[in-house]
Design an enzyme around this catalytic site. Sequence first.
Site, PDB file in Angstrom:
ATOM      1  N   SER A   1       5.420  -1.375   3.309  1.00 13.98           N
ATOM      2  CA  SER A   1       5.576  -2.754   3.780  1.00 13.98           C
ATOM      3  C   SER A   1       5.428  -3.702   2.596  1.00 13.98           C
ATOM      4  O   SER A   1       4.515  -3.527   1.773  1.00 13.98           O
ATOM      5  CB  SER A   1       4.501  -3.103   4.819  1.00 13.98           C
ATOM      6  OG  SER A   1       4.630  -2.258   5.929  1.00 13.98           O
TER       7      SER A   1
ATOM      8  N   SER B   1       2.276   6.570   2.471  1.00 18.21           N
ATOM      9  CA  SER B   1       3.238   7.505   3.077  1.00 18.21           C
ATOM     10  C   SER B   1       4.310   7.950   2.089  1.00 18.21           C
ATOM     11  O   SER B   1       4.763   7.182   1.250  1.00 18.21           O
ATOM     12  CB  SER B   1       3.942   6.833   4.263  1.00 18.21           C
ATOM     13  OG  SER B   1       3.006   6.337   5.162  1.00 18.21           O
TER      14      SER B   1
ATOM     15  N   GLU C   1     -16.503  -6.622   8.412  1.00 11.69           N
ATOM     16  CA  GLU C   1     -15.426  -7.064   9.321  1.00 11.69           C
ATOM     17  C   GLU C   1     -15.562  -6.255  10.617  1.00 11.69           C
ATOM     18  O   GLU C   1     -15.230  -5.086  10.652  1.00 11.69           O
ATOM     19  CB  GLU C   1     -14.075  -6.827   8.625  1.00 11.69           C
ATOM     20  CG  GLU C   1     -12.849  -6.808   9.503  1.00 11.69           C
ATOM     21  CD  GLU C   1     -12.533  -8.106  10.206  1.00 11.69           C
ATOM     22  OE1 GLU C   1     -12.102  -9.049   9.553  1.00 11.69           O
ATOM     23  OE2 GLU C   1     -12.724  -8.162  11.434  1.00 11.69           O
TER      24      GLU C   1
ATOM     25  N   GLN D   1       0.849  -1.191   0.000  1.00  9.70           N
ATOM     26  CA  GLN D   1       0.000   0.000   0.000  1.00  9.70           C
ATOM     27  C   GLN D   1       0.884   1.240   0.000  1.00  9.70           C
ATOM     28  O   GLN D   1       1.642   1.462   0.953  1.00  9.70           O
ATOM     29  CB  GLN D   1      -0.885  -0.012   1.250  1.00  9.70           C
ATOM     30  CG  GLN D   1      -1.958   1.043   1.207  1.00  9.70           C
ATOM     31  CD  GLN D   1      -2.940   0.912   2.365  1.00  9.70           C
ATOM     32  OE1 GLN D   1      -2.521   0.711   3.494  1.00  9.70           O
ATOM     33  NE2 GLN D   1      -4.225   1.040   2.088  1.00  9.70           N
ATOM     34  N   GLY D   2       0.804   2.010  -1.071  1.00  8.03           N
ATOM     35  CA  GLY D   2       1.658   3.196  -1.197  1.00  8.03           C
ATOM     36  C   GLY D   2       0.902   4.438  -0.782  1.00  8.03           C
ATOM     37  O   GLY D   2       0.233   5.089  -1.590  1.00  8.03           O
TER      38      GLY D   2
HETATM   39  C1  LIG Z   1       6.472  -0.962  10.521  1.00  3.35           C
HETATM   40  C2  LIG Z   1       5.839   0.120   9.653  1.00  3.35           C
HETATM   41  C3  LIG Z   1       5.151  -0.247   8.520  1.00  3.35           C
HETATM   42  C4  LIG Z   1       4.583   0.740   7.698  1.00  3.35           C
HETATM   43  N1  LIG Z   1       3.962   0.341   6.552  1.00  3.35           N
HETATM   44  C5  LIG Z   1       3.448   1.283   5.722  1.00  3.35           C
HETATM   45  C6  LIG Z   1       2.864   0.902   4.463  1.00  3.35           C
HETATM   46  O1  LIG Z   1       2.791  -0.280   4.126  1.00  3.35           O
HETATM   47  N2  LIG Z   1       2.405   1.878   3.645  1.00  3.35           N
HETATM   48  C7  LIG Z   1       2.469   3.189   3.979  1.00  3.35           C
HETATM   49  O2  LIG Z   1       2.014   4.023   3.194  1.00  3.35           O
HETATM   50  N3  LIG Z   1       3.032   3.608   5.147  1.00  3.35           N
HETATM   51  C8  LIG Z   1       3.529   2.668   6.012  1.00  3.35           C
HETATM   52  N4  LIG Z   1       4.119   3.065   7.199  1.00  3.35           N
HETATM   53  C9  LIG Z   1       4.248   4.482   7.487  1.00  3.35           C
HETATM   54  C10 LIG Z   1       3.349   4.965   8.613  1.00  3.35           C
HETATM   55  O3  LIG Z   1       2.010   5.006   8.183  1.00  3.35           O
HETATM   56  C11 LIG Z   1       3.873   6.339   9.022  1.00  3.35           C
HETATM   57  O4  LIG Z   1       5.160   6.147   9.579  1.00  3.35           O
HETATM   58  C12 LIG Z   1       2.981   7.026  10.037  1.00  3.35           C
HETATM   59  O5  LIG Z   1       1.750   7.348   9.455  1.00  3.35           O
HETATM   60  C13 LIG Z   1       3.645   8.278  10.590  1.00  3.35           C
HETATM   61  O6  LIG Z   1       4.072   9.105   9.576  1.00  3.35           O
HETATM   62  P1  LIG Z   1       5.578   9.674   9.552  1.00  3.35           P
HETATM   63  O7  LIG Z   1       6.510   8.520   9.769  1.00  3.35           O
HETATM   64  O8  LIG Z   1       5.741  10.475   8.325  1.00  3.35           O
HETATM   65  O9  LIG Z   1       5.694  10.590  10.827  1.00  3.35           O
HETATM   66  P2  LIG Z   1       5.129  12.119  10.968  1.00  3.35           P
HETATM   67  O10 LIG Z   1       3.721  12.184  10.480  1.00  3.35           O
HETATM   68  O11 LIG Z   1       6.118  13.053  10.325  1.00  3.35           O
HETATM   69  O12 LIG Z   1       5.159  12.273  12.525  1.00  3.35           O
HETATM   70  C14 LIG Z   1       6.353  12.552  13.269  1.00  3.35           C
HETATM   71  C15 LIG Z   1       5.954  12.733  14.732  1.00  3.35           C
HETATM   72  O13 LIG Z   1       5.053  13.863  14.853  1.00  3.35           O
HETATM   73  C16 LIG Z   1       3.848  13.457  15.498  1.00  3.35           C
HETATM   74  N5  LIG Z   1       2.706  14.160  14.900  1.00  3.35           N
HETATM   75  C17 LIG Z   1       2.454  14.345  13.564  1.00  3.35           C
HETATM   76  N6  LIG Z   1       1.298  15.009  13.403  1.00  3.35           N
HETATM   77  C18 LIG Z   1       0.792  15.249  14.639  1.00  3.35           C
HETATM   78  C19 LIG Z   1      -0.395  15.894  15.132  1.00  3.35           C
HETATM   79  N7  LIG Z   1      -1.293  16.418  14.301  1.00  3.35           N
HETATM   80  N8  LIG Z   1      -0.581  15.925  16.482  1.00  3.35           N
HETATM   81  C20 LIG Z   1       0.325  15.381  17.365  1.00  3.35           C
HETATM   82  N9  LIG Z   1       1.475  14.772  16.947  1.00  3.35           N
HETATM   83  C21 LIG Z   1       1.701  14.705  15.614  1.00  3.35           C
HETATM   84  C22 LIG Z   1       3.736  11.966  15.227  1.00  3.35           C
HETATM   85  O14 LIG Z   1       2.930  11.316  16.191  1.00  3.35           O
HETATM   86  C23 LIG Z   1       5.200  11.533  15.286  1.00  3.35           C
HETATM   87  O15 LIG Z   1       5.587  11.330  16.620  1.00  3.35           O
HETATM   88  C24 LIG Z   1       4.689   2.111   8.036  1.00  3.35           C
HETATM   89  C25 LIG Z   1       5.380   2.472   9.198  1.00  3.35           C
HETATM   90  C26 LIG Z   1       5.953   1.502  10.007  1.00  3.35           C
HETATM   91  C27 LIG Z   1       6.696   1.927  11.238  1.00  3.35           C
END
Ligand SMILES: Cc1cc2nc3c(=O)[nH]c(=O)nc-3n(C[C@H](O)[C@H](O)[C@H](O)COP(=O)(O)OP(=O)(O)OC[C@H]3O[C@@H](n4cnc5c(N)ncnc54)[C@H](O)[C@@H]3O)c2cc1C
Length: 388
Positions: A168, A132, A251, A129-130
């Site tokens: 992932s 992020s 579900e 799933q693309g």
């Molecule tokens: C094991 C794993 C698998 C994943 N698999 C996928 C996948 O298959 N496909 C995909 O698309 N993505 C995937 N992701 C990505 C995941 O969805 C993102 O890491 C997640 O949504 C957070 O985004 P970010 O890493 O850009 O952090 P950011 O959004 O940049 O956040 C950084 C920090 O700021 C905080 N923050 C951000 N906004 C707010 C707010 N409004 N209020 C308070 N705090 C805030 C966050 O909580 C975090 O601590 C995966 C991540 C992991 C760890």
Amino acid sequence: MDFSYPAEVEQFRTQLREWLSANLTSQLIAARRLSGSDDAAFEKQREWNRTMADAGWAAVSWPREYGGRGATVLEQLVYTEETTRARAPMPLNVIGMNNIAPAIMQYGTESQKTTLLPRMMRADDIWCQGMSEPEAGSDLASLRTRAVRSAGPQGDDFVVNGQKIWTSLGHRAQWCQLYVRTDPEAPKHKGISCLIVDMRLPGIEVRPLVTLNGETDFAEVFFHDVRVPADALLGPLNAGWQVATTTLSHERAGAARLYTEMHVRLEELVDDIAAQGDLLDDPVTLRRLGEIALRIKYLEVLCQRSISATLHGGSEHAAFGTASLAKSVWGEIGQEMAALAFDVLGARGENAPWANYRLTSRALTIAGGTTQITKNITAQRVLGLPRK
Ligand SMILES: Cc1cc2nc3c(=O)[nH]c(=O)nc-3n(C[C@H](O)[C@H](O)[C@H](O)COP(=O)(O)OP(=O)(O)OC[C@H]3O[C@@H](n4cnc5c(N)ncnc54)[C@H](O)[C@@H]3O)c2cc1C
């Protein structure tokens, strides 16, 4: 809350238990704890997926027309309890089955449904799933990967350019549910579309990412002038946000996996500590184990509250808020358990699974929505607090 199970649900349980005890081998149970980058373990799990799917046990909540059993909420709950307690490996396409399939069922063409869904369920095809991007995670609607409509030699296409991250299974996937910006002028939630992209198309470059524990569970995916056929659009043009928020309406008991999984992990931890001699006599260890057991009970109540709300026609809005709270509590419990296991066992034990869990547990409060974001949702939907 009424959680007594009627006779036909118990019958369903017996049938599943019998099937699991006849088919789930100890090697398969062991493979469940192996690393995600181990090709042999991956293939073993694929085989298990096929066995489950061919016996009709891979997606019990799915409607029968797509290979499921049309299971009721209580049957789904029993299914989750039994497969988790039996330590059956999870499906390889977890995101596919839980998040992508509902969107295909709702928005896909008949041909997409009949060709893509059974192969996803058997893990014949791996899905990613693309969503992020480097500048769009929690704020997904800021995504910038562009898709521009253009006439090509084979007909009408979208030409895709951009980058996804943390995808992932990106390095193993044949298909990607890709979110792209199709209208840069529209407000950000309204200019996104969803495409079903064949990962073998020219111009797609996948760079696996190595995580803290040295494994490869996800990847960066780059799109360089990738020509995606226009009929790969899932849902209406610029309605990608609706597609992204589609959930499996049938579900309803998925939250049960959160507490059943933690129950099983705690049992495994107690067994592994007991196997090391007199470590269980230590009062500090006992107190920490007791605190975790209590937190798991709290998680169970939260999950059952959310399931009960959907079962008895409660508000979807509040049920989602409680499920979000359960997700963050689940992540925190996982991290506490991993820390305790590592403090007590270090890298002892076969394959040092607890040392590995210590590292992978960091992701529990990030993947699928960070704890800060899920707490925001809980604050608004359960407590009714204002957004600002
Ligand atoms: C094991 C794993 C698998 C994943 N698999 C996928 C996948 O298959 N496909 C995909 O698309 N993505 C995937 N992701 C990505 C995941 O969805 C993102 O890491 C997640 O949504 C957070 O985004 P970010 O890493 O850009 O952090 P950011 O959004 O940049 O956040 C950084 C920090 O700021 C905080 N923050 C951000 N906004 C707010 C707010 N409004 N209020 C308070 N705090 C805030 C966050 O909580 C975090 O601590 C995966 C991540 C992991 C760890």
